[in-house]
Design an enzyme around this catalytic site. Structure first.
Site, mmCIF file in Angstrom:
data_model
loop_
_atom_site.group_PDB
_atom_site.id
_atom_site.type_symbol
_atom_site.label_atom_id
_atom_site.label_comp_id
_atom_site.label_asym_id
_atom_site.label_seq_id
_atom_site.Cartn_x
_atom_site.Cartn_y
_atom_site.Cartn_z
ATOM 1 N N GLU A 260 44.830 0.535 27.515
ATOM 2 C CA GLU A 260 44.559 0.569 28.956
ATOM 3 C C GLU A 260 44.025 1.916 29.456
ATOM 4 O O GLU A 260 44.669 2.597 30.268
ATOM 5 C CB GLU A 260 45.817 0.152 29.731
ATOM 6 C CG GLU A 260 46.220 -1.283 29.420
ATOM 7 C CD GLU A 260 47.431 -1.770 30.193
ATOM 8 O OE1 GLU A 260 48.113 -0.934 30.816
ATOM 9 O OE2 GLU A 260 47.690 -2.983 30.177
ATOM 10 N N GLU A 368 46.917 -8.282 24.472
ATOM 11 C CA GLU A 368 48.204 -8.200 25.177
ATOM 12 C C GLU A 368 48.254 -9.206 26.311
ATOM 13 O O GLU A 368 47.290 -9.380 27.053
ATOM 14 C CB GLU A 368 48.459 -6.797 25.730
ATOM 15 C CG GLU A 368 49.823 -6.638 26.392
ATOM 16 C CD GLU A 368 50.054 -5.247 26.976
ATOM 17 O OE1 GLU A 368 49.774 -4.271 26.268
ATOM 18 O OE2 GLU A 368 50.494 -5.164 28.135
#
Length: 527
Positions: A260, A368
């Site tokens: 991220e 994810e």
């Protein structure tokens, strides 16, 4: 209701049901009872195995259909005979439309996972691992492993916190969390899988001394510029991790370039483990630092998959275009990782088609996912939420229909609060643990993901299909597995049943009646 298929035999569902305050039930495991899950065995010629899970009744309920019985004249005009007001769809498999090869499905072995398993009696923690990694379970083929701490740790740490400006990482060392919580579970998973398990490493943050905010947590970037000492040290950190785990007998299939990287950019108030990298910074980090350092250490792309981005789909075009339009940077990358979370983009699935069209030689992988992730939500971990099972299945099918090669859940096991998490970033999980009762619960999402992982092994090949009729609320994906079996996953999210005729799946048309809010996997030897 008209019987739409011929059932030869069925199983019990190996589920002790318990209801809480949600719209479905969980399957309970404790020291007194924990039924095994039936393995998926090769299907005999002339038959179709049907595995069904539903909101109201089933979990991996297996029935066997006789193709000879399906070929009887009664079935040929059954669609015309039906008078009930259900959706009627025709699905045609296109065996010549063969696309991506599947890498696999799975979840993450995190600190939270390890702690929750340690809090259970050994036989129950072993049962959870078997539920995920054995053929008497979901038969996971890929596992993500955090490189250092995450928000699902009980403390904030990396592997090089003690000595600032240790650019050669001479003081790099694995932490107790690795030795007590992650490595033992990875070894157990490898044993259950007989070594056939892909491990994917992802890092949340470098040591604070490498970041502009001098903190492991919070919005910050690497100090200096790509090619400089801090970027080089961060690249060496990955190699140190791979080497440390290799000494434990654990080799990795791949890594992602950074978990991220947009969080520190988009959310300036972001307060847990993270590192910001703009598309241009990521490009230059891969080209000048990470790629060459991995290559020189013996981790070239022939040995290690490198997946860029590892973030939400909204920003896929900007990051992939920046990195993969640079020939040198692209030479160090093999895949593109992304997360399932939404950030306001109305039709973010189309970014997958766009990226595949632009960069067809770099595989797509969903790295994810979790439900109940909304910050400050009061609906984090939930026992028996079938709607979340459907959101998982919808996302998996939508991704697979757009060239994705694999899909990973987040934490393998959480407590009933949705943790532990030092950041109080609690979420839902496929398995929730109540240590005080020596009990764990298999949520509906467990079975939803299992309809893919259990029946679509690595090296399966996606095949195309066409749907005729009003397909709203019905989702389909089809495959040829390495044993030359045809595999279909069908999801019905509607409030009423759906009647299907499936053509070119076998030698005859296959009529299937899908219950409301149900998911089904069909398997048969290829014609």
């Amino acid at each position: 209701m008209l019987l739409f298929v011929t059932l030869i035999h069925g199983n019990d569902d190996h589920c002790v049901k318990e209801y809480f305050d949600q719209n479905s039930f969980v399957c309970v495991c404790n020291i007194s009872v924990c039924p095994n899950i039936e393995p998926a065995t090769p299907v005999s010629k002339g038959y179709i195995d049907s595995w069904e899970s539903s909101r109201d009744q089933y979990r991996f309920h297996r029935t066997q259909l006789s193709i000879n019985d399906l070929a009887r004249p009664l079935e040929s005009n059954m669609l015309q005979k039906l008078t009930l007001p259900y959706k009627k769809l025709r699905i045609q498999i296109n065996i010549d439309d063969q696309r991506q090869t599947i890498h696999g499905f799975g979840g993450a072995i995190t600190d939270a996972t390890g702690l929750n398993l340690l809090n259970l009696p050994v036989n129950l923690s072993d049962s959870i691992m078997s539920n995920y990694f054995s053929k008497n379970g979901l038969d996971y083929s890929v596992t993500r492993v955090p490189i250092g701490g995450t928000d699902f740790s009980t403390r904030i740490y990396t592997y090089a916190d003690d000595q600032p400006d240790d650019f050669e990482l001479e003081h790099f060392a694995l932490e107790p969390e690795d030795k007590l919580l992650k490595i033992p579970l990875i070894k157990q998973a490898l044993k259950l899988k007989e070594g056939n398990l892909k491990l994917l490493g992802s890092a949340w943050s470098p040591p604070g001394w490498m970041k502009t905010n001098n903190n492991i947590t919070g919005s910050g970037f690497l100090k200096g510029s790509p090619g400089g000492p801090y970027y080089k040290a961060w690249a060496k950190y990955y190699v140190k991790f791979l080497e440390a785990y290799a000494k434990e007998g654990i080799d990795f299939w791949g890594i992602t370039t950074q978990n991220e990287p947009t969080q520190a950019i988009v959310h300036q108030e972001f307060f847990y483990n993270c590192l910001g990298l703009t598309p241009q910074q990521l490009r230059d980090f891969v080209k000048l630092d990470l790629g060459p350092v991995l290559r020189d250490a013996g981790y070239g792309t022939d040995k290690l998959q490198v997946l860029l981005h590892d973030d939400i789909r909204d920003f896929l075009p900007s990051y992939t275009e920046a990195v993969l339009n640079d020939t040198e940077a692209a030479s160090y990358v093999t895949g593109i990782g992304y997360h399932w979370y939404k950030n306001g983009l109305e039709d973010f699935y189309e970014n997958l088609n766009l990226v595949h069209s632009n960069f067809p030689n770099h595989f797509l992988f969903s790295t994810e996912a979790c439900e109940g992730f909304a910050r400050f939500s009061t609906e984090r971990a939930q026992l028996g939420n079938w709607t979340r099972a459907e959101t998982y299945a919808v996302d998996i099918i939508e991704d697979l229909n757009r060239f994705t090669t694999g899909w990973l859940d987040w934490n393998l096991a959480l407590n009933t609060q949705g943790g532990p998490s030092w950041a109080e970033n609690w979420t839902d999980g496929l398995i929730l643990v109540d240590a005080s009762k020596a009990t764990y619960y298999r949520n509906p999402m467990f079975y939803s993901l299992g309809h893919f992982s259990k029946f679509i092994p690595p090296n399966s090949v996606y095949i195309g299909h066409e749907v005729q009729g009003d397909s709203q609320g019905v989702y389909v994906a089809a495959f040829i597995d390495p044993s030359d079996q045809m595999v279909m996953v069908i999801l019905n999210t509607n409030d009423s049943p759906v009647d299907l005729i499936i053509e070119k799946f076998t030698s005859v048309s296959v009529p299937i009646a899908m219950d409301a809010h149900s998911i089904r996997t069909l398997i048969t030897p290829r014609i």
